[in-house]
Design an enzyme around this catalytic site. Structure first.
Site, mmCIF file in Angstrom:
data_model
loop_
_atom_site.group_PDB
_atom_site.id
_atom_site.type_symbol
_atom_site.label_atom_id
_atom_site.label_comp_id
_atom_site.label_asym_id
_atom_site.label_seq_id
_atom_site.Cartn_x
_atom_site.Cartn_y
_atom_site.Cartn_z
ATOM 1 N N TRP A 21 50.900 40.367 -6.384
ATOM 2 C CA TRP A 21 51.180 41.265 -5.264
ATOM 3 C C TRP A 21 51.218 40.478 -3.960
ATOM 4 C CZ3 TRP A 21 47.367 42.600 -1.420
ATOM 5 C CH2 TRP A 21 47.863 43.465 -0.440
ATOM 6 N N HIS A 22 50.387 39.455 -3.838
ATOM 7 C CA HIS A 22 50.407 38.623 -2.634
ATOM 8 C C HIS A 22 51.656 37.749 -2.584
ATOM 9 C CE1 HIS A 22 46.015 39.514 -2.783
ATOM 10 N NE2 HIS A 22 46.157 39.543 -1.479
ATOM 11 N N GLY A 23 52.197 37.406 -3.744
ATOM 12 C CA GLY A 23 53.387 36.568 -3.799
ATOM 13 C C GLY A 23 53.531 35.955 -5.175
ATOM 14 N N MET A 52 47.187 41.865 -8.964
ATOM 15 C CA MET A 52 46.694 41.675 -7.606
ATOM 16 C C MET A 52 47.102 40.311 -7.064
ATOM 17 S SD MET A 52 42.896 43.444 -7.571
ATOM 18 C CE MET A 52 42.675 43.131 -5.819
#
Length: 394
Positions: free
Chosen positions: A330-332, A327
């Site tokens: 996933w944002h970066g 998670m």
């Protein structure tokens, strides 16, 4: 064009949805018309630049090729699953399904911007979800029409940032014609959700950003005092993040209801969570539930089946680290996103240990005082997590 970012978008969908509302109020099906206007709005979202209304060919070609690829992958695996159930083919299908998303996330890290478009993550999650449920036999006998599959993947109210719907639930709404009374209630809830979104995003989030965050001093350790620079920023940023994203979700849910689809809620008063587990049952629920069901639960089941680690708590904790690590990245791939994910994994594990210890010792009793204290503690640790997420701490 970015969905729900300005009033032009609302004018366009407001006009286009008038026939949908009329059909719903007289008890008629509007699904064909909704599919028609979805093509128009998707063309505006992915094919038009708002500045000069020029055609964004790169985004248009990317979303087209990506959708064709995902649809072919789903249909081919579905056809294969009708007769066989080989684990290696399933793993290959999942890897191929998430490969475009991985490339979109990784290539910019090496300063390569080959392709990418708004909403690639959420469309990928929907596609992989269908593959996994096909593997489980939940969709073995279904023959999903290509047009309906594309409509689900590219459902325009939620295409850019969710909420992430599930195929079974979405398909049920899509194929159900609500009665006049049922649609009136959906229309009422949809309009209320849109107005709540305006309040959240264009009033509260706007004021928090433009009247507070913009006027805080430069957030570097050498140029500010602790309260004004760090603590105040942490809380205001956390509130702004919630109201901005919750506002978007309200818009997406409201438009979905007007189109006859009861898109699931994404937020449920997350800042009154009594513990960190409760928080993740309230914050960005469609995403957290997706990762819980399709990453954490499957990992735990797989490890339990293999019996490589017999201690079920150790398996669960490894699963939490995997879950929140994914998670986070996933944002970066930046450091603050990785640390943010691991921070929440540590919080979940510590709370789980405390919860099991408290069952034996009975020190933390459930009453109104401990409930209030739990909310206060959770609010602070969550805000610190968002401070990490902002990148300001590093």
């Amino acid at each position: 064009m970015i969905p729900y970012s300005d009033f032009t978008f609302f004018y366009i969908i407001g006009i286009l949805l008038i026939p949908s509302v009329i059909l719903g109020l007289v008890g008629r099906s509007s699904k064909k018309y909704n599919m028609f206007i979805s093509v128009i709005i998707l063309a505006l979202i992915f094919g038009v630049r708002m500045g000069d209304f020029s055609i964004n060919w790169k985004s248009f070609i990317s979303i087209t090729l990506f959708t064709v690829f995902q649809v072919l992958l789903i249909k081919c695996y579905h056809k294969y699953r009708m007769t066989k159930n080989t684990a290696s083919i399933f793993v290959l299908a999942v890897i191929l399904g998430i490969l475009p998303l991985v490339l979109v996330k990784v290539l910019p890290f090496f300063d390569l911007h080959v392709f990418g478009f708004l909403g690639v993550s959420y469309i990928t999650f929907k596609a992989v979800q269908i593959i996994m449920e096909t593997r489980d036999g939940m969709m073995k006998k279904e023959n999903i029409a290509i047009s309906e599959l594309i409509y689900f993947l590219l459902f325009f109210p939620t295409v850019s940032s969710g909420p992430i719907d599930r195929w079974k639930r979405f398909d049920k709404d899509f194929k159900t014609i609500p009665t006049k009374d049922a649609y009136r209630e959906m229309l009422y809830k949809g309009i209320n959700s849109i107005f709540l979104g305006f309040f959240y995003k264009f009033i509260v989030a706007f004021l928090l950003y433009n009247k507070v965050l913009m006027y805080l001093p430069d957030r570097t350790f050498g140029n500010l005092n602790f309260f004004e620079g760090h603590l105040m920023y942490m809380y205001v940023y956390s509130l702004h993040l919630f109201f901005d994203f919750a506002g978007y979700s309200c818009f997406a849910i409201g438009v979905s209801y007007i189109m006859g689809v009861k898109t699931p809620q994404n937020f449920n008063l997350p800042f009154i969570s009594r513990n960190i587990k409760d928080f993740w049952n309230r914050w960005h629920m469609s995403l957290s539930f997706w990762f819980r069901d399709y990453v954490y639960m499957r990992f735990v089941f797989w490890m339990t089946k293999k019996k490589w680690i017999k201690n079920r708590f150790v398996v669960s904790y490894i699963g939490y680290f995997l879950l929140f690590f994914l998670m986070g990245i996933w944002h970066g791939l930046e450091l603050h996103f990785v640390v943010y994910g691991l921070y929440h994994a540590l919080l979940i594990i510590c709370f789980d240990k405390f919860e099991r210890w408290n069952k034996k010792k009975k020190i933390w009793k459930d009453n109104k005082w401990t409930h209030a204290l739990g909310i206060i503690i959770t609010f602070h640790v969550v805000c610190f997590g968002f401070y990490i997420f902002s990148g300001t701490l590093f």
